[in-house]
Design a protein around this motif. Structure first.
Motif, PDB file in Angstrom:
ATOM      1  N   GLU A 138       7.852   0.925  -7.731  1.00 40.55           N
ATOM      2  CA  GLU A 138       6.832   1.930  -8.048  1.00 40.55           C
ATOM      3  C   GLU A 138       5.643   1.827  -7.106  1.00 40.55           C
ATOM      4  OE1 GLU A 138       3.799   3.385 -11.621  1.00 40.55           O
ATOM      5  OE2 GLU A 138       5.196   1.734 -11.982  1.00 40.55           O
ATOM      6  N   PHE A 139       5.114   0.604  -6.962  1.00 42.78           N
ATOM      7  CA  PHE A 139       3.981   0.406  -6.054  1.00 42.78           C
ATOM      8  C   PHE A 139       4.371   0.777  -4.632  1.00 42.78           C
ATOM      9  CE2 PHE A 139       1.494  -2.117  -3.076  1.00 42.78           C
ATOM     10  CZ  PHE A 139       0.194  -1.892  -3.519  1.00 42.78           C
ATOM     11  N   LYS A 197      -2.004  -7.297  -2.109  1.00 42.96           N
ATOM     12  CA  LYS A 197      -1.099  -7.321  -3.260  1.00 42.96           C
ATOM     13  C   LYS A 197      -0.010  -8.370  -3.091  1.00 42.96           C
ATOM     14  CE  LYS A 197      -0.580  -4.717  -6.367  1.00 42.96           C
ATOM     15  NZ  LYS A 197      -0.939  -4.781  -7.809  1.00 42.96           N
ATOM     16  N   ASN A 199      -1.450   2.127 -10.121  1.00 48.77           N
ATOM     17  CA  ASN A 199      -0.453   1.267  -9.464  1.00 48.77           C
ATOM     18  C   ASN A 199      -0.078   1.785  -8.081  1.00 48.77           C
ATOM     19  OD1 ASN A 199       1.171  -1.048  -9.337  1.00 48.77           O
ATOM     20  ND2 ASN A 199       2.977   0.044 -10.082  1.00 48.77           N
TER      21      ASN A 199
END
Length: 223
Positions: free
Chosen positions: A90-91, A170, A159
């Protein structure tokens, strides 16, 4: 295999029908527009090198003459692969979209910000290069950090990220458990030091200060 493709197509179709998808798409699209504005109007004219991929792109532009939009695209493309593989689907997908949006926005701003188009509104030098809007690097720094930090905060909440150093932050945060702001500050400081190739020490110090402030803001919003 055909069954899996059918299920994946249905899943994608269901996502496309949700309000959440379209709201987040708009947030990411216009968020990156504001990042491009902050880079084009405040970083590039003042030659401030803040700790970011955009800042590194400006250094390489001054040395090689390759447009900021192209350098930024190449570096971000490499980091996007790392985001997808090391952080999560997703990120990774969202950051692929936001990072790839930066270069087209920058390209558009580079094309429309010309003396023959905006010469009566903005200041240009004799070579047609846009000059600092604020007329002072400290004010340019303030404008850039405020716009960038606000955009980062909004994107992290869904996100996503602006790409670049956010991706490295991250990765470090996930695997070394160092907070996002500190990760951005350290990596950004290293990039700031490359500015010695094109800037006097005063501007390098301003860039380091901007990177530190950006890290503090990120720590605040990500805590």
């Amino acid at each position: 295999m055909s069954k899996n493709l059918s299920l994946n197509s249905k899943k994608i179709g269901d996502i496309l029908k949700t309000k959440k998808f379209w709201v987040e798409l708009l947030i990411m699209t216009f968020g990156m527009f504001f990042v491009a504005v902050s880079v084009h109007f405040f970083l590039v004219p003042s030659k401030l090198i803040i700790g970011s991929i955009s800042g590194l792109s400006i250094v390489l532009y001054e040395i090689t003459g390759i447009p900021v939009s192209i350098v930024s695209f190449i570096i971000n493309s490499i980091l996007l692969v790392l985001a997808y593989v090391l952080i999560g689907k997703e990120f990774g997908i969202k950051t692929v979209y936001t990072a790839l949006m930066l270069s087209p926005w920058l390209f558009l701003l580079e094309k429309i910000t010309k003396p023959e188009i905006l010469g009566n509104v903005l200041n240009f030098d004799t070579q047609g290069n846009l000059q600092s809007i604020m007329g002072d690097p400290w004010f340019d720094l303030l404008c850039f950090v405020v716009i960038l930090s606000a955009t980062q905060a909004v994107l992290f909440k869904i996100n996503a990220s602006t790409g670049g150093l956010d991706i490295l932050a991250k990765i470090v945060n996930k695997y070394l458990h160092i907070n996002l702001g500190t990760s951005v500050s350290v990596a950004g400081a290293i990039i700031c030091l490359t500015a010695f190739a094109i800037n006097p020490i005063r501007l390098v110090i301003i860039g380091l200060l901007g990177t530190w402030i950006n890290g503090l803001v990120l720590n605040h919003f990500s805590s």
